[in-house]
Design an enzyme around this catalytic site. Sequence first.
Site, mmCIF file in Angstrom:
data_model
loop_
_atom_site.group_PDB
_atom_site.id
_atom_site.type_symbol
_atom_site.label_atom_id
_atom_site.label_comp_id
_atom_site.label_asym_id
_atom_site.label_seq_id
_atom_site.Cartn_x
_atom_site.Cartn_y
_atom_site.Cartn_z
ATOM 1 N N ARG A 150 -68.336 62.602 -55.749
ATOM 2 C CA ARG A 150 -68.068 63.503 -56.869
ATOM 3 C C ARG A 150 -67.686 64.842 -56.260
ATOM 4 N NH1 ARG A 150 -72.913 64.273 -61.154
ATOM 5 N NH2 ARG A 150 -73.464 65.732 -59.524
ATOM 6 N N TYR A 154 -77.070 55.104 -95.124
ATOM 7 C CA TYR A 154 -75.651 54.740 -95.058
ATOM 8 C C TYR A 154 -75.476 53.306 -94.574
ATOM 9 C CZ TYR A 154 -74.372 59.709 -95.411
ATOM 10 O OH TYR A 154 -74.200 60.989 -95.815
ATOM 11 N N MET A 208 -77.285 62.483 -90.426
ATOM 12 C CA MET A 208 -77.218 63.791 -89.767
ATOM 13 C C MET A 208 -78.515 64.572 -89.917
ATOM 14 S SD MET A 208 -74.371 66.804 -90.158
ATOM 15 C CE MET A 208 -72.976 65.723 -89.999
ATOM 16 N N LYS A 231 -80.705 74.061 -65.396
ATOM 17 C CA LYS A 231 -79.388 73.986 -66.048
ATOM 18 C C LYS A 231 -79.555 73.420 -67.458
ATOM 19 C CE LYS A 231 -78.650 69.529 -63.760
ATOM 20 N NZ LYS A 231 -77.978 68.835 -62.647
HETATM 21 C C1 LIG Z 1 -79.070 68.320 -61.839
HETATM 22 C C2 LIG Z 1 -79.107 68.322 -60.355
HETATM 23 C C3 LIG Z 1 -80.322 68.169 -59.669
HETATM 24 C C4 LIG Z 1 -81.644 67.850 -60.373
HETATM 25 O O1 LIG Z 1 -81.788 66.467 -60.533
HETATM 26 P P1 LIG Z 1 -83.145 65.850 -61.158
HETATM 27 O O2 LIG Z 1 -82.926 64.391 -61.081
HETATM 28 O O3 LIG Z 1 -83.211 66.349 -62.566
HETATM 29 O O4 LIG Z 1 -84.266 66.340 -60.341
HETATM 30 C C5 LIG Z 1 -80.319 68.298 -58.287
HETATM 31 N N1 LIG Z 1 -79.171 68.543 -57.620
HETATM 32 C C6 LIG Z 1 -77.978 68.669 -58.243
HETATM 33 C C7 LIG Z 1 -76.756 68.915 -57.439
HETATM 34 C C8 LIG Z 1 -77.906 68.554 -59.621
HETATM 35 O O5 LIG Z 1 -76.725 68.663 -60.237
#
Ligand SMILES: *Cc1c(COP(=O)(O)O)cnc(C)c1O
Length: 339
Positions: free
Chosen positions: A120, A233, A280, A33
């Site tokens: 969550r 800055y 920046m 992701k």
């Molecule tokens: C991002 C994510 C992972 C991966 O977690 P890592 O700590 O990067 O290995 C696994 N399961 C879910 C549901 C996630 O959102």
Amino acid sequence: MRSELTIDLGALRRNVKTLLRALDGAEVWAVVKANAYGHGAVDCAGAALGAGASALCVATVGEALQLRREFSTTPILVMGPASNREVAEARDAGLALVVSGDEIPEGVAVHVKLDTGMGRWGISELPAPPREVVGVMTHLATADTDLEFARAQIERFRVATEPLAHLTRHVANSAAALRIPESRFDAARCGIAIYGLSPFGTDAAEDGLAPVLSWASEVAQSKLLHAGESTGYGRRFVAERDTWIGILPVGYADGFRRDLSGTEVRIGGERCRVIGAVSMDATAVELNRELPPGTPVTIVGPGVLLEEHARVAGTLTYELACGINSSPSRARRVVVDAA
Ligand SMILES: *Cc1c(COP(=O)(O)O)cnc(C)c1O
């Protein structure tokens, strides 16, 4: 060389193999992701699959569709929620979806998410699963920090899913894959560890992992600040005595965040402190002598871990890596693919 990112796919492959060994029979699903945590989703997905990962995991249907164009038959799991239109797209593209509610969409492979303590996404009780459901999962809140709570979550999951042992069950993230054997079930969803970054914020080498990303820049200009003169800055750094400084042509637009002031980079084998306000497009470092323009700077690489920067910025490598700007207008991206 304003900002040069090198992605070492050989290191990524070795990390996947290290995880496969640690998992002792469970599958590795590569979490790619957020553009593979800033490392480049298509490159990293290809390397992970080549090294033995069995599936790809992403957060959004959009990310999955991008990968589907390159990997026509690989299982791809979308872990975040999908709108009705996205469910239809997922169906057409043969994706699998994580569902966190009681409504199971039809005609698409579904993994039901059980909330065992993350608080969550996820439902608190499993419905009798219809045939679309191919997997059940949960996500650990403390696999990197509180093993006792993580084990309680795993136990809750194990009990709740015992009647569903014929489905694919998956719980572990990177931290759990490395440290909690009973989290393994059928597969582990591993992100951070495949990029060779420690889920524990320590040196990933302790877990046999090697960083995939390195980040270099250069000293674009050196200048002598006389005592009382300042850089940047807000005049946040004022020289107490005559001080050579180097200006690097990277800043927070490149992902070198403002809160990295005070961290160290490596120039010619020496560590140099980042001083003043990061702006920046530019960052100042303290030197102990004048250096010629073009002198290479290691921001992340041998001798400088991303974990150190994360500590200075009070954040995680996850956030720093995702924030690195690899767009060609800002950075040169080099992919190294040595076996
Ligand atoms: C991002 C994510 C992972 C991966 O977690 P890592 O700590 O990067 O290995 C696994 N399961 C879910 C549901 C996630 O959102």
